[in-house]
Design an enzyme around this catalytic site. Structure first.
Site, PDB file in Angstrom:
ATOM      1  N   SER A 214       0.793  -1.227   0.000  1.00 57.05           N
ATOM      2  CA  SER A 214       0.000   0.000   0.000  1.00 57.05           C
ATOM      3  C   SER A 214       0.822   1.273   0.000  1.00 57.05           C
ATOM      4  CB  SER A 214      -0.935   0.004   1.220  1.00 57.05           C
ATOM      5  OG  SER A 214      -0.191  -0.042   2.428  1.00 57.05           O
ATOM      6  N   HIS A 242      -5.696  -3.584  -1.277  1.00 59.79           N
ATOM      7  CA  HIS A 242      -5.479  -2.558  -2.288  1.00 59.79           C
ATOM      8  C   HIS A 242      -5.496  -3.150  -3.697  1.00 59.79           C
ATOM      9  CE1 HIS A 242      -4.665   0.848   0.381  1.00 59.79           C
ATOM     10  NE2 HIS A 242      -4.142  -0.058   1.194  1.00 59.79           N
ATOM     11  N   LYS A 273     -12.558  -0.303   1.474  1.00 61.68           N
ATOM     12  CA  LYS A 273     -11.884   0.487   0.442  1.00 61.68           C
ATOM     13  C   LYS A 273     -12.749   0.495  -0.822  1.00 61.68           C
ATOM     14  CE  LYS A 273      -7.230   0.110   2.343  1.00 61.68           C
ATOM     15  NZ  LYS A 273      -7.627  -0.349   3.678  1.00 61.68           N
TER      16      LYS A 273
END
Length: 427
Positions: A214, A242, A273
């Site tokens: 990340s 991610h 996310k």
């Protein structure tokens, strides 16, 4: 009796009582004062080093444009994990409202007591389908998923081989297990192979890596990792926080991007996310593992169930991605537009082909000052410094969203150029 005499007669006994307990009270106050001094010294050191992390106040919903306390106009947001723009997608928001009305605000309990609803099972089924794995278990966060996995799966006869730059939650989770721990150099396949040879006597071995790291936006060499795992009889785990939702042709993640979906055995990821942006994490993998986690994983057993509105939002987000890959496919061109323009301007951008675009600056104070100046130009970014990244590796981490327009991206680049020239980063 006068009022003064009466008052003194009440106060004096109180003074006697206070005198009788004052030594212990004094010691207590002294302990608090000592602790306060230690804490203030530590905080002072953070400020002096230029690594103080101030929290800006957002007064709107999450999105490519936000309102920030103290700013008079809308600000372009280039510092969120809202990769697909689903945090404020009308269908995702409505699904959360509907779940709130139908299933309430929360369960007031853990899953195995009275905290499992039909929508929890529905979301687990859809996540397993999305990742093409046998089963899924939900957690309050991916941090909890990483904290709950390794202790259950691995024992003292096993070994875990972990990339040295893995996320802090992976590191903490591995610390909880009793397996032999071997850390290999970042994405260094030769060092990983040496560690596999070193641990050949172990009952089970698990290679552990972020799918995408990340802080730098670099992608793990999963094809080669899987080759080594098969050569030496190890399993492969990746953290996909991610990557889930937007990497790969259908947004399934790093394993799809690199063509190894059938060779990665366990995946942990997040709902917080790309998949709606609220909260929650999960593990997908073999059904016996998921069954065992339900029996023994402490963050699962001792944490409240995910709130229905969060579950409702996540279900709709996953449904949108199962139906179409259009949003995920839009990310590549936008990411490359930013990366190419920033490189042409003279900036150093870490990683490659990922919407995490770290603008490398080195100095913590410089990163913080540039981020403040960017806000004045209408762009929300944050300087990242130690201990989030290593000392001397400070950067501004830009994150591209599918909701950003080309005009948004160009405005961000122009603001970087203006700010970079002011601070002598570029000429």
């Amino acid at each position: 009796m006068s009022l003064g005499i009466a008052t003194r007669s009440l106060i004096n006994p109180a003074r006697v009582v206070l005198r009788s307990v004052s030594p212990s009270w004094s010691r207590g106050y002294a302990a608090v004062a000592d602790a306060r001094a230690v804490l203030e010294t530590e905080l002072g050191g953070i400020r002096t080093a230029g690594t103080w992390k101030a929290e800006r106040i957002i007064t709107s919903k999450q999105g490519p444009q936000i309102n920030v306390d103290g700013s008079q106009t809308c600000i372009l947001n280039f510092c969120a994990n809202n990769y697909l723009g689903l945090s404020s997608h009308p269908e995702v928001v409505q699904a959360g409202i509907d779940a709130l009305k139908s299933h309430g605000a929360g369960l007031s309990s853990v899953r195995f007591i009275c905290g499992t609803q039909d929508i929890h099972k529905k979301l687990e089924q859809k996540l397993a389908e999305f990742h093409e794995r046998e089963d899924c278990i939900l957690y309050a966060s991916c941090f909890d998923a990483n904290a709950g996995l390794f202790e259950v799966l691995l024992g003292p006869d096993d070994a875990v081989l972990s990339d040295e730059l893995n996320h802090a939650s992976i590191i903490d989770g591995i610390r909880l297990c009793r397996a032999k721990r071997l850390r290999y150099k970042h994405m260094d396949l030769s060092d990983l192979e040496n560690k596999l040879k070193e641990s050949q006597s172990s009952r089970m071995r698990l290679i552990v890596s972020d799918g995408v790291f990340s802080m730098d936006g670099d992608v793990a060499p999963l094809t080669e990792i899987c080759d080594l795992a098969e050569q030496y009889g190890a399993m492969v785990f990746i953290d996909e926080c991610h990557a889930t939702g937007f990497l790969g042709p259908r947004g399934r993640g790093t394993d799809e991007l690199l063509g190894v979906m059938d060779r990665v055995h366990i995946i942990n990821s997040t709902l917080g996310k790309a998949l709606g942006g609220a909260a929650g994490g999960y593990t997908v993998g073999p059904k016996p593992l998921i069954d065992l986690l339900r029996q023994r994983s402490r963050p699962y057993l001792f944490s409240n169930s995910l709130p229905p509105p969060v579950v409702g939002c996540a279900i709709r987000a996953v449904e949108l991605l199962l139906t179409s890959n259009e949003i995920a496919q839009s990310m590549t061109a936008k990411t490359m537009r930013f990366r190419n323009k920033m490189t042409e301007a003279g900036f150093t951008i870490a990683g490659s082909d990922h919407p995490i675009c770290p603008v490398m600056l080195g100095d913590a104070r410089l990163a913080s000052a540039m981020a403040d100046d960017m806000l004045k130009l209408g762009v929300y970014v944050i300087g990242f410094s130690y201990p989030v990244v290593p000392k001397g590796k400070a950067r501004i981490r830009v994150q591209i969203s599918a909701a950003h327009t080309d005009k948004d991206i160009d405005h961000c680049v122009d603001a970087f150029i203006q700010t970079g020239r002011k601070h002598g980063v570029i000429s």
